[in-house]
Design a protein around this motif. Structure first.
Motif, PDB file in Angstrom:
ATOM      1  N   GLY A  15       5.423 -10.870  28.682  1.00 61.32           N
ATOM      2  CA  GLY A  15       5.256  -9.800  27.708  1.00 61.32           C
ATOM      3  C   GLY A  15       6.484  -9.622  26.835  1.00 61.32           C
ATOM      4  O   GLY A  15       7.378 -10.464  26.785  1.00 61.32           O
ATOM      5  N   ALA A  16       6.528  -8.480  26.139  1.00 64.57           N
ATOM      6  CA  ALA A  16       7.551  -8.248  25.121  1.00 64.57           C
ATOM      7  C   ALA A  16       8.967  -8.294  25.672  1.00 64.57           C
ATOM      8  O   ALA A  16       9.887  -8.743  24.994  1.00 64.57           O
ATOM      9  N   HIS A  17       9.166  -7.830  26.900  1.00 66.51           N
ATOM     10  CA  HIS A  17      10.500  -7.806  27.509  1.00 66.51           C
ATOM     11  C   HIS A  17      10.666  -9.021  28.417  1.00 66.51           C
ATOM     12  O   HIS A  17      10.829  -8.903  29.619  1.00 66.51           O
ATOM     13  N   SER A  18      10.631 -10.200  27.833  1.00 67.63           N
ATOM     14  CA  SER A  18      10.556 -11.446  28.582  1.00 67.63           C
ATOM     15  C   SER A  18      11.922 -11.957  29.029  1.00 67.63           C
ATOM     16  O   SER A  18      12.762 -12.313  28.193  1.00 67.63           O
ATOM     17  N   PRO A  19      12.188 -12.053  30.336  1.00 61.74           N
ATOM     18  CA  PRO A  19      13.424 -12.691  30.805  1.00 61.74           C
ATOM     19  C   PRO A  19      13.497 -14.167  30.417  1.00 61.74           C
ATOM     20  O   PRO A  19      14.588 -14.695  30.194  1.00 61.74           O
ATOM     21  N   THR A  20      12.343 -14.827  30.341  1.00 62.62           N
ATOM     22  CA  THR A  20      12.350 -16.235  29.929  1.00 62.62           C
ATOM     23  C   THR A  20      12.821 -16.372  28.493  1.00 62.62           C
ATOM     24  O   THR A  20      13.552 -17.318  28.160  1.00 62.62           O
ATOM     25  N   ARG A  21      12.426 -15.438  27.621  1.00 62.72           N
ATOM     26  CA  ARG A  21      12.906 -15.482  26.234  1.00 62.72           C
ATOM     27  C   ARG A  21      14.413 -15.262  26.187  1.00 62.72           C
ATOM     28  O   ARG A  21      15.119 -15.907  25.392  1.00 62.72           O
ATOM     29  N   GLU A  22      14.930 -14.386  27.042  1.00 65.06           N
ATOM     30  CA  GLU A  22      16.375 -14.174  27.106  1.00 65.06           C
ATOM     31  C   GLU A  22      17.090 -15.434  27.572  1.00 65.06           C
ATOM     32  O   GLU A  22      18.183 -15.751  27.086  1.00 65.06           O
ATOM     33  N   TYR A  23      16.501 -16.166  28.498  1.00 63.30           N
ATOM     34  CA  TYR A  23      17.098 -17.429  28.941  1.00 63.30           C
ATOM     35  C   TYR A  23      17.151 -18.423  27.787  1.00 63.30           C
ATOM     36  O   TYR A  23      18.170 -19.111  27.575  1.00 63.30           O
ATOM     37  N   LEU A  24      16.069 -18.518  27.024  1.00 63.01           N
ATOM     38  CA  LEU A  24      15.987 -19.516  25.962  1.00 63.01           C
ATOM     39  C   LEU A  24      16.921 -19.220  24.794  1.00 63.01           C
ATOM     40  O   LEU A  24      17.486 -20.143  24.192  1.00 63.01           O
ATOM     41  N   LEU A  25      17.098 -17.949  24.446  1.00 60.85           N
ATOM     42  CA  LEU A  25      17.809 -17.596  23.226  1.00 60.85           C
ATOM     43  C   LEU A  25      19.046 -16.737  23.454  1.00 60.85           C
ATOM     44  O   LEU A  25      19.803 -16.504  22.507  1.00 60.85           O
ATOM     45  N   GLY A  26      19.259 -16.260  24.659  1.00 50.80           N
ATOM     46  CA  GLY A  26      20.343 -15.323  24.902  1.00 50.80           C
ATOM     47  C   GLY A  26      19.862 -13.903  24.694  1.00 50.80           C
ATOM     48  O   GLY A  26      18.928 -13.645  23.929  1.00 50.80           O
ATOM     49  N   ILE A  27      20.493 -12.968  25.364  1.00 47.31           N
ATOM     50  CA  ILE A  27      20.032 -11.579  25.342  1.00 47.31           C
ATOM     51  C   ILE A  27      20.017 -11.002  23.932  1.00 47.31           C
ATOM     52  O   ILE A  27      19.069 -10.324  23.518  1.00 47.31           O
ATOM     53  N   GLN A  28      21.061 -11.271  23.158  1.00 44.31           N
ATOM     54  CA  GLN A  28      21.150 -10.682  21.818  1.00 44.31           C
ATOM     55  C   GLN A  28      20.075 -11.233  20.885  1.00 44.31           C
ATOM     56  O   GLN A  28      19.389 -10.483  20.186  1.00 44.31           O
ATOM     57  N   GLU A  29      19.904 -12.559  20.859  1.00 42.80           N
ATOM     58  CA  GLU A  29      18.925 -13.172  19.964  1.00 42.80           C
ATOM     59  C   GLU A  29      17.495 -12.863  20.387  1.00 42.80           C
ATOM     60  O   GLU A  29      16.582 -12.871  19.564  1.00 42.80           O
ATOM     61  N   ALA A  30      17.286 -12.603  21.685  1.00 39.77           N
ATOM     62  CA  ALA A  30      15.937 -12.345  22.198  1.00 39.77           C
ATOM     63  C   ALA A  30      15.549 -10.881  22.140  1.00 39.77           C
ATOM     64  O   ALA A  30      14.399 -10.534  22.421  1.00 39.77           O
ATOM     65  N   ALA A  31      16.479 -10.004  21.751  1.00 42.40           N
ATOM     66  CA  ALA A  31      16.234  -8.562  21.815  1.00 42.40           C
ATOM     67  C   ALA A  31      15.184  -8.116  20.800  1.00 42.40           C
ATOM     68  O   ALA A  31      15.126  -8.617  19.666  1.00 42.40           O
ATOM     69  N   LEU A  32      14.366  -7.160  21.205  1.00 45.97           N
ATOM     70  CA  LEU A  32      13.382  -6.577  20.296  1.00 45.97           C
ATOM     71  C   LEU A  32      14.071  -5.788  19.192  1.00 45.97           C
ATOM     72  O   LEU A  32      15.126  -5.179  19.402  1.00 45.97           O
TER      73      LEU A  32
END
Length: 397
Positions: A165-182
């Motif tokens: 979903g929107a708060h995806s830990p996998t997205r944070e892994y792929l892009l980093g917390i800052q780039e993956a932030a909503l």
């Protein structure tokens, strides 16, 4: 303890998240005889107290691509109203919230409105789901991805699909917390699953058997949908709670809804006046994330809201998740053999379509959300003019 790829198959896919996207992908992989395991952070399917419903408006044929013939036949039974049969003349009515005047019927041909819990139970059929597995870290090596959970266990596979979903830990892994932030929307939302008086419910059902949208000149959007309880949702622009994005907090009280309801005309005013006092209201700021490319060499990817979290005023989210899954299926069908290299190549082809499509959908949905909260621009919004078709952004970048 470590969970290893199933040795009876030549591939094993790990899916993070047992929502619509994750379970639909699992059904596709099952049909392709590719082993998969779904890992869900919740302890059980019934852990979250809030339930809701959502619609399929333009992705019906893509859903058919993803499901077996038997499961396609079961979709009508997981609707909010199982007696409803989708037809070409199905509409969603819009009313002026202040006056109660009927403004327009939005074309929604063959649309389906699903009860979320029944829908997920259907998609869970035959799927290996591990509950209580909150993702902690991801590592990749050669053609193997290893995920570690907060309970210390691990799982290995040839691909990780982030579907949290929107708060995806996998997205944070792929892009980093800052780039993956909503990104925060200027719009906040309040939702309640509640009871109203019998008389008010009858008046609302007289407008439409399943749902009603209202636009209010003061910039308030309301959606009301009937099951055995009512799903009531209001959204409006607000500068308060600017850091609260999609976390389901409850700072809003029923008294606030009563206060806002005084500006509504019949029968909507009566709806707000008779909401059961014990009703819970979930309140949060909307967020969105225009899809950005990532490169994980085909070992880690995203699907559904994890890949393109978008605001909901045109009902695009589930339709995009279904499209993602159908596009991934097409690429998996193009594999010449079940090998890690072929799987990675299929994932890269899927992502080449996903990146621009997801970004366009997120931007278009955000534009529409902003438009429907201003009375003048609302009249020119995609939702009001075009209905519930696939979102297309006016932006080109």
């Amino acid at each position: 303890m470590e969970t290893k790829p199933d040795q009876t198959h030549d591939l094993h896919v790990l899916i993070a998240g047992a929502g619509s996207a994750g379970l639909l992908v699992a059904q596709v992989l099952k049909r392709l005889n590719i082993a998969c395991t779904v890992f869900e952070q919740d302890a059980s399917p019934y852990e979250r107290p809030r339930d809701w419903n959502f619609g399929i408006y333009w992705a019906q044929s893509r859903l058919d691509e993803c499901l077996s013939e038997d499961m396609r036949a079961r979709v009508v039974d997981v609707q909010t109203d199982p007696s409803h049969r989708p037809s070409e003349d199905t509409v969603m009515p819009i009313y002026n919230g202040q006056t109660g005047e009927h403004m327009k019927d939005l074309p929604a041909p063959f649309s389906i409105r699903l009860h979320r819990r029944r829908w997920l139970e259907m998609l869970s059929d035959g799927v290996n789901i591990k509950f209580g597995k909150r993702l902690k870290s991801v590592t990749t090596e050669a053609d193997i991805v290893t995920i570690t959970f907060e309970d210390g266990t691990q799982a290995k596979g040839n691909l990780l699909i982030g579907a949290e979903g929107a708060h995806s830990p996998t997205r944070e892994y792929l892009l980093g917390i800052q780039e993956a932030a909503l990104l925060p929307s200027p719009v906040v939302a309040s939702v309640s699953i509640c009871k109203v008086s019998r008389e008010a419910a009858q008046k609302l059902r007289a407008l439409h058997s399943r749902y009603v949208i209202t636009f209010h000149p003061k910039g308030i959007f309301t959606f009301m949908s009937k099951e055995w309880l009512w799903m009531m949702m209001q959204t409006w622009r607000s500068d308060a709670d600017t850091g609260l994005i999609g976390r389901g907090k409850e700072p809003l009280k029923l008294e606030k809804w009563h206060e806002m309801g005084r500006d509504f005309g019949p029968p909507f005013k009566e709806i707000f006046e008779t909401i059961e006092p014990s009703s819970t209201i979930w309140h949060n700021r909307l967020g969105y994330w225009p899809t950005k490319p990532w490169d994980s060499k085909g070992l880690v990817t995203l699907i559904g809201d994890a890949a393109h979290p978008m605001t909901f005023h045109r009902g695009q989210g589930l339709n995009y998740a279904i499209t993602d899954t159908a596009e991934l299926l097409q690429q998996l069908n193009g594999m010449t053999e079940h090998s890690g290299a072929e799987l990675a190549a299929a994932v890269k082809r899927y992502e080449a379509d996903l990146f621009p499509r997801g970004r366009e959908g997120v931007i278009a949905s955000n534009e529409n959300t902003n438009a429907v909260h201003d009375w003048e621009t609302m009249m020119e919004s995609s939702l009001f003019k075009e209905g519930l078709q696939r979102a297309e952004s006016s932006q080109t970048t």
